[in-house]
Design a protein around this motif. Sequence first.
Motif, PDB file in Angstrom:
ATOM      1  N   VAL A 137      55.165 -59.745  44.973  1.00  0.00           N
ATOM      2  CA  VAL A 137      54.578 -58.407  45.001  1.00  0.00           C
ATOM      3  C   VAL A 137      54.570 -57.860  43.579  1.00  0.00           C
ATOM      4  N   ASP A 138      53.464 -57.277  43.218  1.00  0.00           N
ATOM      5  CA  ASP A 138      53.352 -56.695  41.886  1.00  0.00           C
ATOM      6  C   ASP A 138      53.907 -55.277  41.939  1.00  0.00           C
ATOM      7  N   GLU A 139      54.796 -54.979  41.029  1.00  0.00           N
ATOM      8  CA  GLU A 139      55.453 -53.681  41.031  1.00  0.00           C
ATOM      9  C   GLU A 139      54.460 -52.514  41.008  1.00  0.00           C
ATOM     10  N   ASP A 174      55.212 -48.093  49.636  1.00  0.00           N
ATOM     11  CA  ASP A 174      56.334 -48.080  50.572  1.00  0.00           C
ATOM     12  C   ASP A 174      55.836 -47.993  52.005  1.00  0.00           C
ATOM     13  N   THR A 186      58.507 -41.985  46.181  1.00  0.00           N
ATOM     14  CA  THR A 186      57.557 -41.366  47.092  1.00  0.00           C
ATOM     15  C   THR A 186      58.028 -39.939  47.388  1.00  0.00           C
ATOM     16  N   SER A 237      61.880 -46.154  47.437  1.00  0.00           N
ATOM     17  CA  SER A 237      61.594 -47.278  48.333  1.00  0.00           C
ATOM     18  C   SER A 237      61.782 -48.578  47.581  1.00  0.00           C
ATOM     19  N   VAL A 238      62.398 -49.514  48.235  1.00  0.00           N
ATOM     20  CA  VAL A 238      62.683 -50.804  47.597  1.00  0.00           C
ATOM     21  C   VAL A 238      62.152 -51.930  48.488  1.00  0.00           C
ATOM     22  N   GLN A 283      62.000 -39.729  47.388  1.00  0.00           N
ATOM     23  CA  GLN A 283      62.572 -40.822  48.163  1.00  0.00           C
ATOM     24  C   GLN A 283      62.337 -42.096  47.364  1.00  0.00           C
ATOM     25  N   THR A 319      61.755 -54.306  43.095  1.00  0.00           N
ATOM     26  CA  THR A 319      60.489 -53.591  43.094  1.00  0.00           C
ATOM     27  C   THR A 319      60.739 -52.237  43.743  1.00  0.00           C
ATOM     28  N   VAL A 320      60.511 -51.192  42.966  1.00  0.00           N
ATOM     29  CA  VAL A 320      60.908 -49.858  43.418  1.00  0.00           C
ATOM     30  C   VAL A 320      59.727 -48.914  43.279  1.00  0.00           C
ATOM     31  N   ASN A 321      59.587 -48.002  44.187  1.00  0.00           N
ATOM     32  CA  ASN A 321      58.704 -46.890  43.883  1.00  0.00           C
ATOM     33  C   ASN A 321      59.263 -45.586  44.410  1.00  0.00           C
ATOM     34  N   PHE A 353      53.133 -51.937  44.547  1.00  0.00           N
ATOM     35  CA  PHE A 353      54.030 -51.883  45.692  1.00  0.00           C
ATOM     36  C   PHE A 353      53.896 -50.522  46.356  1.00  0.00           C
ATOM     37  N   GLU A 397      59.902 -60.946  46.699  1.00  0.00           N
ATOM     38  CA  GLU A 397      60.282 -60.056  45.608  1.00  0.00           C
ATOM     39  C   GLU A 397      59.860 -60.638  44.262  1.00  0.00           C
ATOM     40  N   PRO A 398      59.512 -59.746  43.335  1.00  0.00           N
ATOM     41  CA  PRO A 398      59.085 -60.217  42.019  1.00  0.00           C
ATOM     42  C   PRO A 398      60.175 -61.057  41.351  1.00  0.00           C
TER      43      PRO A 398
END
Lengths: 145, 433
Positions: free
Chosen positions: B376-378, B383, A69, A7-8, A5, A65-67, B381, B413-414
């Motif tokens: 926010v630091d990437e 979720d 999960t 997340s942004v 997934q 900024t994305v991750n 971050f 946002e960064p």
Amino acid sequence: MGVDQISVFMENREGRLAEMTKLLGERGINVRALFVADTADYGIARMIVDQPQKAIDVLKADGYTVNRTQVLAVEVPDRPGSLSGILSMLNEAKLNIEYLYCFADPERETALGIMRIEETERATELLRSSGVRVLEAEDVYSILK
Amino acid sequence: MYWNRAIECMDRDRLEELQLKRLKEVLARVYEKVPLYRRKFDAAGFDPRSVNALDDIKNVPFSTKEDMRESYPFDMFAVSLKEVVRIHASSGTTGKSTVVGYTRNDIAVWAELMARTLANAGTTSDDVVHNAYGYGLFTGGLGVHYGAEKIGASVIPISGGNTRRQVQIMADFGSTILACTPSYSLFLGESAIEAGYNPSKDFKLKAGVFGAEPWSESMRKEIEEKLNILAIDIYGLSEVIGPGVAAECKEKNGLHVNEDHFLIEVIDPETGENAPPGTLGEIVFTSLTKEAIPIIRYRTRDISSIIPGSCPCERTHARMARVSGRTDDMLIIRGINVFPSQIESVLLEIEETEPHYLLVVERKGHLDTLEVQVEVDEKHFSDEVRSLEALENKIRREIESILQISVDVKLVEPKTIQRSEGKAKRVVDKRQI
């Protein structure tokens, strides 16, 4: 077993979600599911997309900024009470759900539950041993067409 | 009304004689007792014995807040701690606050100056002084307290906060003199009306002494109408002594500087040259009598001017105009001095954030709010809303523990906070004062 997934992080400002989805669309990325968790100041857009790595690259290149999960995709029979059965099972096994979102798929008479859960592997084993269908990533993309 | 007419209205020539005598004494004393001043004087080739006229002060090197920070905590004290009976400090990050000390005699002088200040507003021993300045390391609360006690007024040391209770006490105890920041006085007035009081009828207030933050004539008018009082502007800073450096008389046209204890100059902040009377510039003070921590040509960073001519009140002490700004980026929020660099140092210590931030100051109702926007630091971050909220709370707590005022933290946002070459824009001040 797990599904990626994306997340942004999104500030709550006008048009921000539209901008992001437009970017993905232009780059040929199909968003299969989207859910936004929001607070007063910001939101987190959670998405299942058909090309997760490409989506991450595209978004990062544009400053988001994305991750990534790992979530579980669980098939839930589309009838009253079936979701609660699954949740009780997880609860009894002391597996905490961080969040959950569901979609009904009337044509197949099932619903799909996307859940972020501690101990993904143990949860998968538990659910499968109880006859619950836990989907692979490819299945999810094909179902959510 | 005068507290000390003989001094406050003394002949100008005699006042200047007194100033010169005290100036020579203090220069000799700091040269002997405070290594920092000795170094500065020597480096500038200035000999304290060379002073023969007040005008010679222009040869004396300046001192600054940086000097005070570098001297943390006690290196600028001219006496041993044995002789110090009180210590105050401004907020600051560890090792960075400005610390000031008072001998028993300094406290007595301070009380005298605050008695003058309060008497300007008509305070007598029959009055009930509602002191809503903060008590503690901040000089406001105790400064007013000692002055009011010296006059013999009944002091209510209520300090800041708990507005509902303040309103009730003001009505029940019959407070007649209000001491607080100007914005808080308006907030008190509104809270009183909300609680069903009519300030003109239910309160016995007759005057207020307001300071510690910038305000305007229109705000004075609003305070005077809402609370049905005389509102006077008072000025001070902890480095000089605290409140009691200068105060308006009932003419409300400039603040009389207590010149028997402080020498005031106005300089061009760029060149350091003295500015002619009536010209706006940076205010510079020299303490003439302070024992524990004398300050010599201290650059306040406050912008004001000396008002030429005499005052109808007969006081001979010079008047400075209402402070109209700052030469640095210091913000005054609810009476508390805030430097953007303090927030930056907190963010640098928090691993999960980048030190890119924007401070947004607003006045909501009559109270100032400070929002700290942080990128926010990437890498960090998450979720999960829970983790982001925990991060916001962590940043908020760390900043609040340094600044001693409440702030709102907003994650953004960064790369959305403006970067600029050289001086970054760190502050958006939306207040209309």
